[in-house]
Structures are given as structure tokens and as C-alpha cells.
Write a protein that holds these residues in place. Structure first.
Motif, short mmCIF file in Angstrom:
data_model
loop_
_atom_site.label_atom_id
_atom_site.label_comp_id
_atom_site.label_asym_id
_atom_site.label_seq_id
_atom_site.Cartn_x
_atom_site.Cartn_y
_atom_site.Cartn_z
N VAL A 126 0.81 -1.22 0.00
CA VAL A 126 0.00 0.00 0.00
C VAL A 126 0.84 1.26 0.00
O VAL A 126 0.29 2.36 -0.08
N PHE A 127 2.17 1.14 0.11
CA PHE A 127 3.02 2.32 -0.06
C PHE A 127 4.25 1.92 -0.85
O PHE A 127 4.61 0.74 -0.93
N GLY A 128 4.89 2.94 -1.44
CA GLY A 128 5.86 2.63 -2.47
C GLY A 128 5.09 2.20 -3.70
O GLY A 128 3.85 2.23 -3.75
N ALA A 129 5.81 1.79 -4.73
CA ALA A 129 5.19 1.39 -6.00
C ALA A 129 4.35 2.54 -6.55
O ALA A 129 4.42 3.68 -6.09
N GLU A 130 3.58 2.28 -7.59
CA GLU A 130 2.66 3.26 -8.14
C GLU A 130 1.26 2.97 -7.63
O GLU A 130 0.91 1.82 -7.35
N SER A 131 0.46 4.00 -7.52
CA SER A 131 -0.81 3.87 -6.80
C SER A 131 -1.74 2.85 -7.46
O SER A 131 -2.55 2.22 -6.76
N ASP A 132 -1.65 2.67 -8.79
CA ASP A 132 -2.60 1.77 -9.42
C ASP A 132 -2.20 0.30 -9.32
O ASP A 132 -2.92 -0.57 -9.81
N GLU A 133 -1.05 0.00 -8.71
CA GLU A 133 -0.68 -1.40 -8.52
C GLU A 133 -0.70 -1.81 -7.06
O GLU A 133 -0.29 -2.91 -6.70
N ARG A 134 -1.19 -0.95 -6.19
CA ARG A 134 -1.25 -1.28 -4.77
C ARG A 134 -2.39 -2.28 -4.51
O ARG A 134 -3.44 -2.22 -5.14
N PHE A 135 -2.14 -3.20 -3.58
CA PHE A 135 -3.17 -4.19 -3.25
C PHE A 135 -3.25 -4.37 -1.74
O PHE A 135 -2.29 -4.15 -1.01
N ASP A 136 -4.43 -4.76 -1.29
CA ASP A 136 -4.71 -4.90 0.14
C ASP A 136 -4.31 -6.31 0.60
O ASP A 136 -3.76 -7.11 -0.16
N TRP A 137 -4.63 -6.61 1.87
CA TRP A 137 -4.21 -7.87 2.49
C TRP A 137 -4.60 -9.07 1.64
O TRP A 137 -5.78 -9.28 1.32
N THR A 138 -3.63 -9.86 1.29
CA THR A 138 -3.80 -11.11 0.54
C THR A 138 -3.36 -12.26 1.44
O THR A 138 -2.24 -12.24 1.97
N ARG A 139 -4.22 -13.21 1.60
CA ARG A 139 -4.02 -14.27 2.60
C ARG A 139 -3.49 -15.55 1.96
O ARG A 139 -3.97 -16.00 0.92
N PHE A 140 -2.48 -16.13 2.64
CA PHE A 140 -1.92 -17.43 2.24
C PHE A 140 -2.04 -18.38 3.43
O PHE A 140 -1.43 -18.15 4.47
N ASP A 141 -2.85 -19.42 3.29
CA ASP A 141 -3.05 -20.38 4.38
C ASP A 141 -1.87 -21.34 4.46
O ASP A 141 -1.51 -21.98 3.46
N VAL A 142 -1.29 -21.45 5.64
CA VAL A 142 -0.20 -22.41 5.84
C VAL A 142 -0.80 -23.79 6.11
O VAL A 142 -1.99 -23.92 6.44
N LEU A 143 0.01 -24.81 5.95
CA LEU A 143 -0.46 -26.16 6.26
C LEU A 143 -0.57 -26.31 7.77
O LEU A 143 0.29 -25.80 8.52
N PRO A 144 -1.61 -26.96 8.25
CA PRO A 144 -1.78 -27.07 9.70
C PRO A 144 -0.65 -27.85 10.34
O PRO A 144 -0.24 -28.90 9.84
N LYS A 145 -0.16 -27.33 11.44
CA LYS A 145 0.91 -28.02 12.14
C LYS A 145 0.36 -29.16 12.98
O LYS A 145 1.00 -30.20 13.13
N CYS A 146 -0.81 -29.00 13.52
CA CYS A 146 -1.39 -30.00 14.42
C CYS A 146 -2.74 -30.44 13.87
O CYS A 146 -3.62 -29.61 13.69
#
Length: 363
Positions: A126-146
Motif C-alpha cells: 500500500v506504499f511505495g510502488a505506483e498507486s494503481d498497482e497497490r493491493f490490500d491484504w492477501t491471505r496465504f493459508d499455511v499447512l496445519p501443524k497439528c
């Protein structure tokens, strides 16, 4: 701002739903502050993040393709307390009001970091880069440990780091945060060889009505931290019994050999239940004693089980109060134990025979 790039972003957005879940990834919604997504950026050759998820962590590669800074913020498991004190906690983009998180900035470069998490990792730009390529929170699910096992103790469905592994278990098994290190359920078979299993609070390795061989391995630090008087924390457990005494299956079999069991809370090795028949041979089993908080046992055969127990070195099981006794070797209502050549010393009682059983060991 570059109108052609904005048009590309808008067209790409029309082809995607605003929240996209693919292979454990959830892309952010677009809005006037964050008009792009990580996937759009990757397609367009703009700054983006690539993620490789593992058990309890994600490897994030931050990629900038041009000669200006693009900054990626990271948080884990939705934890808003991870806001930085830097800049008074305020984000460097004044239009973003939820704070500043740990960030990495790239300038026509890339960098990979490993981020531990219980459930998921989120990245935004959301900062740096150019304003039209900014993106919000993108989630990556990790594999469950337990992973839940269905094996219930003390009213809890115990979780395990590995459940019914199809390949031999070798190397490091850090089960911290799980109840069990390696769990084999009814009807399964497996091998643990050259492994180091540690960190679980209930059991290191469980063979529940399963056929499991454990060789040349170390099972250590199984219990609470620090160890306490709760009646769990067993290094290796072969059983055919639920906690209420009902059967989990007809047989628990295998051999435990050439291994070291140390740092357990309640017991080093337990073989328990009708149909449980195990060879326990040439192992070193060392308790924490003398201690005043729990009566540990080194090797226990009980409740209808049979075992060949030979060539083991068992020590350090001693309980200083006199209400209960800690045992190096404990036979309790067993169906038949053949014991020989064991070196048993430095225990409160080296051998406790409360029903060795007259039957024969029948693997």
C-alpha cells in the motif's frame, strides 16, 4: 497516472471475483486505495509476492520488477497487535488507517523471507510502488501443524504433528504446540527410524491398534514445560484401549529398539491393552528423578498387554513423596512379560510387579 495500465487493471479485475480462494490463497478486495490485486500484478509484470506454504510457515518472495521501491507489509493470523511503533504506528500511506506492519521494500530486486504462522500469513502493498498497482491484504493459508486424530484423552481430541504418515518418519519432528508427535491409528502400520521427536505434551509416538516399528530414534521432552504433575507425557505409547477402557482395535504391535527416551513427564514407554504385544529392546529410558511432582515410570506393560523387554537401560524414575512409587519397570495386570538383561538402577523401585501375568509374549 498511466491510463493504459489503469485500463488493464480494471479489465483484469472484471475477470476476477473480488475475493478469490485458490489453493489456500485469498486475494484482497479492490477499492480506490488498493485498486489492484497480487494476481493482477503478477500477470501484468508489476511488483508482487510469490508464496510457498509449508507446515506452520510460508516462504514469501517479494518481487519488484522496476527501478523504484515497492514495499510489502506482512502480518500473521490476523493479529493486529503486530503493528510497529515506527512512524508512531501510522502507515506511510495516509489513506490506510489500520497501522504499519513489518515490511520489506524492493527496488528492481527480490527477497525471500520465511514467516511462521499458526493458520495464515497476509501480505499487502500500500506504499511505495505506483498507486494503481497497490493491493490490500492477501491471505496465504499455511499447512496445519497439528491435526486432530480422534484419539481422546482427558476429554480432548488430541492433535498430532504427523497422522498416519505413509512414508517412514525420519529426521526432526518438532511437535511443539501439538499433543502428539507421530500418531498411527487403528489398522495402520508404519516406521519411525533415525528420527528425533520432541515438543508434544501428551505423547511422542502413539501406535493405537497399529503396527509400528521404532528404531534408532530419540523421543524427548514430552510433557508440559516445565514438567508438572499432570498425568500425561509418555514418550512411546502402544495401546488398544480408550481412556474409558473400551477397545480401539484388536492389536497394537511392533518393536521399539535402539532408541533413547528422555525428558518425559509421566512415562517413557507404555504398552497397554489386550492384544498389545511389543518388543522393547536395547533402549535407554531416563526419567527426571528424583522429583516431587509426579511418579514417573520407565517401561510399563499393563492391562492385558504382553511384551518382550530385554537389554534396556532404565534409570532416573524416583518420586520423593511416599504416597506413590515411581518404577523403573512396571508390570501392572499384564498378560505376560518376558524380561531379561535389563540394566535398571537409580529408580525409586527398579521393578514393580503388580501382575506380570502368566502368559507368554505373543507378538
Amino acid at each position: 497516472m498511466h491510463s493504459s495500465r489503469r485500463l488493464l487493471a480494471l479489465l483484469a479485475t472484471m475477470l476476477l471475483v473480488s475475493t478469490l480462494a485458490v489453493a489456500g490463497t485469498v486475494s484482497a478486495a479492490v477499492n480506490s486505495v488498493t485498486p489492484s490485486t497480487n494476481d493482477i500484478n503478477r500477470t501484468n509484470g508489476w511488483a508482487h509476492v510469490d508464496a510457498t506454504v509449508g507446515v506452520g510457515s510460508a516462504d514469501l518472495t517479494f518481487i519488484s520488477t522496476r527501478s523504484f521501491y515497492s514495499c510489502f507489509e506482512v502480518r500473521t493470523d490476523g493479529d493486529t497487535s503486530q503493528v510497529l511503533a515506527e512512524n508512531g504506528g501510522a502507515n506511510y500511506n495516509p489513506l490506510v488507517t489500520d497501522g504499519l506492519y513489518q515490511y520489506w521494500c524492493e527496488n528492481n530486486s527480490s527477497e525471500t523471507v520465511s514467516v511462521p504462522a499458526n493458520s495464515y500469513v497476509e501480505v499487502r502493498m500500500v506504499f511505495g510502488a505506483e498507486s494503481d498497482e497497490r493491493f490490500d491484504w492477501t491471505r496465504f493459508d499455511v499447512l496445519p501443524k497439528c491435526t486432530p486424530t480422534g484419539f481422546v484423552r482427558d476429554g480432548h481430541d488430541l492433535t498430532a504433528f504427523l497422522v498416519n504418515p505413509g512414508a517412514p518418519v525420519t529426521g526432526t519432528v518438532d511437535a511443539s504446540g501439538c499433543n502428539i508427535g507421530v500418531y498411527f491409528g487403528p489398522g495402520h502400520d508404519g516406521t519411525v527410524s533415525g528420527a528425533e521427536v520432541f515438543g508434544a505434551n501428551y505423547y511422542g509416538v502413539v501406535a493405537n491398534a497399529a503396527d509400528v516399528d521404532i528404531t534408532d530414534s530419540t523421543v524427548r521432552d514430552i510433557g508440559e514445560s516445565p514438567l508438572n504433575g499432570a498425568q500425561h507425557g509418555v514418550g512411546v505409547f502402544y495401546t488398544t484401549l480408550n481412556q474409558d477402557g473400551s477397545s480401539t482395535g484388536p492389536a497394537a504391535m511392533g518393536a521399539l529398539s535402539g532408541s533413547t527416551i528422555i525428558g518425559y513427564q509421566k512415562g517413557g514407554v507404555v504398552v497397554s491393552g489386550d492384544g498389545a504385544a511389543v518388543t522393547v529392546e536395547n533402549n535407554t529410558v531416563t526419567g527426571a528423578g528424583p522429583v516431587d511432582f509426579i511418579a514417573q515410570n520407565g517401561i510399563q506393560v499393563s492391562y492385558g498387554a504382553t511384551a518382550l523387554v530385554t537389554g534396556n537401560t532404565v534409570s532416573g524414575n524416583a518420586y520423593t513423596p511416599k504416597a506413590w512409587v515411581a518404577c523403573g519397570l512396571l508390570w501392572y495386570q499384564a498378560a505376560g512379560v518376558h524380561a531379561s538383561r535389563n540394566q535398571v538402577a537409580g529408580n525409586e523401585m527398579n521393578v514393580c510387579n503388580v501382575g506380570k501375568g502368566g502368559g507368554e509374549f505373543t507378538p
